[in-house]
Design a protein around this motif. Structure first.
Motif, PDB file in Angstrom:
ATOM      1  N   LYS A 173       0.833  -1.209   0.000  1.00 25.12           N
ATOM      2  CA  LYS A 173       0.000   0.000   0.000  1.00 25.12           C
ATOM      3  C   LYS A 173       0.865   1.256   0.000  1.00 25.12           C
ATOM      4  N   LYS A 174       1.925   1.244   0.798  1.00 30.25           N
ATOM      5  CA  LYS A 174       2.825   2.390   0.858  1.00 30.25           C
ATOM      6  C   LYS A 174       3.448   2.654  -0.512  1.00 30.25           C
ATOM      7  N   GLU A 175       3.947   1.593  -1.147  1.00 29.60           N
ATOM      8  CA  GLU A 175       4.668   1.734  -2.407  1.00 29.60           C
ATOM      9  C   GLU A 175       3.753   2.094  -3.575  1.00 29.60           C
ATOM     10  N   ASN A 176       2.543   1.548  -3.565  1.00 32.78           N
ATOM     11  CA  ASN A 176       1.655   1.720  -4.714  1.00 32.78           C
ATOM     12  C   ASN A 176       0.624   2.831  -4.552  1.00 32.78           C
TER      13      ASN A 176
ATOM     14  N   PRO B 280      13.595   9.552  -2.023  1.00 33.89           N
ATOM     15  CA  PRO B 280      13.238   8.781  -0.823  1.00 33.89           C
ATOM     16  C   PRO B 280      12.353   7.562  -1.115  1.00 33.89           C
ATOM     17  N   PRO B 281      11.346   7.654  -2.008  1.00 28.17           N
ATOM     18  CA  PRO B 281      10.585   6.439  -2.310  1.00 28.17           C
ATOM     19  C   PRO B 281      11.449   5.316  -2.876  1.00 28.17           C
ATOM     20  N   LYS B 282      12.392   5.661  -3.772  1.00 29.46           N
ATOM     21  CA  LYS B 282      13.263   4.633  -4.344  1.00 29.46           C
ATOM     22  C   LYS B 282      14.092   3.964  -3.254  1.00 29.46           C
ATOM     23  N   VAL B 283      14.668   4.779  -2.376  1.00 25.18           N
ATOM     24  CA  VAL B 283      15.504   4.233  -1.297  1.00 25.18           C
ATOM     25  C   VAL B 283      14.666   3.362  -0.370  1.00 25.18           C
ATOM     26  N   MET B 284      13.497   3.867   0.027  1.00 27.89           N
ATOM     27  CA  MET B 284      12.659   3.139   0.973  1.00 27.89           C
ATOM     28  C   MET B 284      12.136   1.838   0.371  1.00 27.89           C
ATOM     29  N   TRP B 285      11.763   1.866  -0.923  1.00 29.50           N
ATOM     30  CA  TRP B 285      11.275   0.660  -1.580  1.00 29.50           C
ATOM     31  C   TRP B 285      12.392  -0.394  -1.620  1.00 29.50           C
ATOM     32  N   GLY B 286      13.619   0.049  -1.868  1.00 36.81           N
ATOM     33  CA  GLY B 286      14.739  -0.880  -1.863  1.00 36.81           C
ATOM     34  C   GLY B 286      14.924  -1.543  -0.510  1.00 36.81           C
ATOM     35  N   VAL B 287      14.774  -0.771   0.565  1.00 35.36           N
ATOM     36  CA  VAL B 287      14.895  -1.331   1.917  1.00 35.36           C
ATOM     37  C   VAL B 287      13.730  -2.283   2.206  1.00 35.36           C
TER      38      VAL B 287
ATOM     39  N   GLU C  47      13.031  -0.422  12.411  1.00 32.81           N
ATOM     40  CA  GLU C  47      13.669   0.785  11.871  1.00 32.81           C
ATOM     41  C   GLU C  47      12.853   1.364  10.723  1.00 32.81           C
ATOM     42  N   MET C  48      12.268   0.497   9.885  1.00 31.64           N
ATOM     43  CA  MET C  48      11.428   0.993   8.795  1.00 31.64           C
ATOM     44  C   MET C  48      10.181   1.675   9.340  1.00 31.64           C
ATOM     45  N   ALA C  49       9.573   1.120  10.383  1.00 29.85           N
ATOM     46  CA  ALA C  49       8.400   1.754  10.994  1.00 29.85           C
ATOM     47  C   ALA C  49       8.760   3.152  11.508  1.00 29.85           C
ATOM     48  N   ASP C  50       9.958   3.285  12.111  1.00 31.25           N
ATOM     49  CA  ASP C  50      10.402   4.597  12.602  1.00 31.25           C
ATOM     50  C   ASP C  50      10.624   5.568  11.439  1.00 31.25           C
ATOM     51  N   LYS C  51      11.210   5.075  10.345  1.00 37.62           N
ATOM     52  CA  LYS C  51      11.439   5.944   9.180  1.00 37.62           C
ATOM     53  C   LYS C  51      10.124   6.430   8.597  1.00 37.62           C
ATOM     54  N   GLU C  52       9.139   5.552   8.577  1.00 39.78           N
ATOM     55  CA  GLU C  52       7.823   5.958   8.067  1.00 39.78           C
ATOM     56  C   GLU C  52       7.226   7.045   8.961  1.00 39.78           C
ATOM     57  N   ASP C  53       7.233   6.803  10.271  1.00 36.38           N
ATOM     58  CA  ASP C  53       6.604   7.742  11.200  1.00 36.38           C
ATOM     59  C   ASP C  53       7.336   9.082  11.266  1.00 36.38           C
ATOM     60  N   LYS C  54       8.674   9.041  11.204  1.00 34.86           N
ATOM     61  CA  LYS C  54       9.460  10.257  11.439  1.00 34.86           C
ATOM     62  C   LYS C  54       9.885  10.979  10.166  1.00 34.86           C
ATOM     63  N   ILE C  55       9.890  10.277   9.034  1.00 31.42           N
ATOM     64  CA  ILE C  55      10.355  10.896   7.789  1.00 31.42           C
ATOM     65  C   ILE C  55       9.280  10.868   6.706  1.00 31.42           C
ATOM     66  N   LEU C  56       8.779   9.662   6.365  1.00 33.92           N
ATOM     67  CA  LEU C  56       7.833   9.547   5.246  1.00 33.92           C
ATOM     68  C   LEU C  56       6.530  10.283   5.510  1.00 33.92           C
ATOM     69  N   PHE C  57       5.900  10.023   6.654  1.00 35.71           N
ATOM     70  CA  PHE C  57       4.581  10.614   6.906  1.00 35.71           C
ATOM     71  C   PHE C  57       4.649  12.134   7.066  1.00 35.71           C
ATOM     72  N   PRO C  58       5.646  12.683   7.789  1.00 37.35           N
ATOM     73  CA  PRO C  58       5.762  14.150   7.813  1.00 37.35           C
ATOM     74  C   PRO C  58       6.003  14.736   6.426  1.00 37.35           C
ATOM     75  N   MET C  59       6.763  14.022   5.587  1.00 38.14           N
ATOM     76  CA  MET C  59       7.026  14.489   4.237  1.00 38.14           C
ATOM     77  C   MET C  59       5.730  14.552   3.431  1.00 38.14           C
ATOM     78  N   LEU C  60       4.896  13.530   3.575  1.00 39.17           N
ATOM     79  CA  LEU C  60       3.599  13.514   2.883  1.00 39.17           C
ATOM     80  C   LEU C  60       2.709  14.648   3.377  1.00 39.17           C
ATOM     81  N   ARG C  61       2.680  14.849   4.697  1.00 37.04           N
ATOM     82  CA  ARG C  61       1.858  15.936   5.246  1.00 37.04           C
ATOM     83  C   ARG C  61       2.327  17.296   4.725  1.00 37.04           C
ATOM     84  N   ASP C  62       3.607  17.398   4.450  1.00 37.32           N
ATOM     85  CA  ASP C  62       4.180  18.673   4.021  1.00 37.32           C
ATOM     86  C   ASP C  62       3.777  19.027   2.592  1.00 37.32           C
ATOM     87  N   VAL C  63       3.629  18.032   1.722  1.00 34.99           N
ATOM     88  CA  VAL C  63       3.414  18.340   0.298  1.00 34.99           C
ATOM     89  C   VAL C  63       2.003  18.056  -0.203  1.00 34.99           C
ATOM     90  N   MET C  64       1.270  17.199   0.485  1.00 31.75           N
ATOM     91  CA  MET C  64      -0.027  16.788  -0.049  1.00 31.75           C
ATOM     92  C   MET C  64      -1.134  17.775   0.293  1.00 31.75           C
TER      93      MET C  64
END
Length: 388
Positions: free
Chosen positions: A144-147, A161-168, A206-223
């Protein structure tokens, strides 16, 4: 204004310098100390811009991905969540709740394994096997996150960031599969099993932390509000498999029919026909943008509506992008007319075929056709009568 711009430029250059020092092998604790001296916080958007600039300057996505955990440790506790949150629709809540449920499950069912000293290999295999099966359910969250979420970052020019996160994410998937293989192996040891399993659990946390602290704030910032509504609608459709009826353009609506090479179909007939075919169809146009996805009853690969308008290179993890690009180039150039792959997916035996789509020798795009051929492979003899 110039002071603001200069400050932003300084922040970007300093962030990039710190990360480059990590890539050159400098001690993470030293870099983190310097980070704290220069920054009270960073935003998700600043991290995205820094990663994008590194890639533009030649840093490989795989290298950023490899050091992703160290990057996160440098920024730990310093990522500022912006615009939190006046939205009337907040589909991120589902993702955040899932991460919290995951942490609780790990705390209650896995953390004890770190200090346990078992001596019965079969019991260890059974104990870890149950937990690996539970953790593998994270696939739905990642898909769901990726698609669904990543396309909105790409829409706003944030692709690194999506490319890096998808790779992880893919590394975590591979690590979970390795756990399964070790559990099934006759050569496994208790320490080997435990080490692989706990390392995988740490990557998931660690991925859950990256989502909460980086991905989700990033989405809130631009969407924007309309973006969130589209995400919420897509999540609902993916859960219920009930999709909004498509709308035809004015010319088709006025005539009621679509002229084909031989014959004609109404708009409703054409849409139903493609959705009834016993295969999944995806069409990517000549500009490498996804234009159409059929909506059969059971798709083999997830293709939510957010894939429409997405560049095909962003629809795949970094590990396989080069293969996709080579396939498209071979079809575009005329070197090949089609390319076939076949893979095992659990009980399914999946055939994936890519076709060059042309009209009067003009390349229009690529059609991907995917189907489960396990039932076809099992056919024997003949059938000439109607079954009961």
């Amino acid at each position: 204004m110039s002071e603001i711009i200069d400050n932003q430029r300084f922040r970007q250059e300093k962030l990039k310098e710190l990360i480059q020092r990590l890539h050159q092998g400098e001690d993470a604790a030293t870099v983190k100390k310097d980070f704290k001296e220069h920054f009270q916080y960073v935003t998700g958007a600043e991290i995205a811009e820094m990663e994008r600039n590194l890639i533009l300057e030649g840093t490989q996505v795989e290298e950023i991905q490899y050091l992703c955990d160290i990057h996160a440790s440098i920024f730990e506790g310093s990522v500022q969540e912006m615009h939190d949150n006046v939205l009337t629709v907040n589909p991120l809540k589902e993702f955040e709740e899932h991460n919290q449920e995951l942490r609780i499950y790990i705390e209650e069912n896995i953390e004890h394994i770190r200090t346990a000293k078992p001596n019965d290999l079969n019991k260890v295999k059974a104990h870890l096997g149950e937990r690996v099966d539970r953790l593998m359910m994270i696939e739905e969250h990642y898909a769901k996150k990726e698609n669904i979420l990543f396309p909105f970052l790409e829409k706003h020019g944030i692709s690194a960031p999506p490319k890096v996160m998808w790779g992880v994410d893919n590394n975590i998937r591979a690590a979970l599969r390795k756990c399964k293989m070790l559990i099934a192996s006759d050569d496994a040891t208790i320490e080997g099993l435990k080490g692989q399993f706990l390392a995988t659990v740490d990557s998931i946390l660690e991925m859950a932390d990256k989502e909460d602290k980086i991905l989700f704030p990033m989405l809130r910032d631009v969407m924007r509000e309309e973006d969130w509504k589209k995400v919420a609608q897509t999540l609902t459709e993916e859960e219920t498999h009930e999709y909004q009826d498509p709308q035809a353009d004015e010319a088709v609506m006025e005539s009621g029919v679509i002229p084909m090479s031989l014959g004609q179909l109404t708009f409703a007939e054409a849409d139903a026909l493609f959705n009834t075919l016993p295969m999944d169809i995806t069409f990517v146009d000549a500009a490498n943008v996804v234009k159409y996805v059929s909506q059969g009853k059971e798709r083999i690969f997830p293709r939510p509506k957010t894939v429409i308008g997405r560049e095909v290179k962003n629809c795949h993890p970094p590990q396989s992008v080069h293969v996709v690009e080579q396939v498209v180039e071979n079809l575009r150039s005329g070197k090949k007319d089609h390319e076939d792959f076949w893979i095992h997916m659990g009980p399914k035996y999946v055939l994936i075929r890519y076709y060059a789509v042309r009209k009067h020798d003009e390349f229009l795009g690529v059609m991907e056709v995917t189907m489960d051929i396990s039932d076809i492979q099992a056919l024997q003899g003949e059938k000439r009568l109607i079954g009961e």
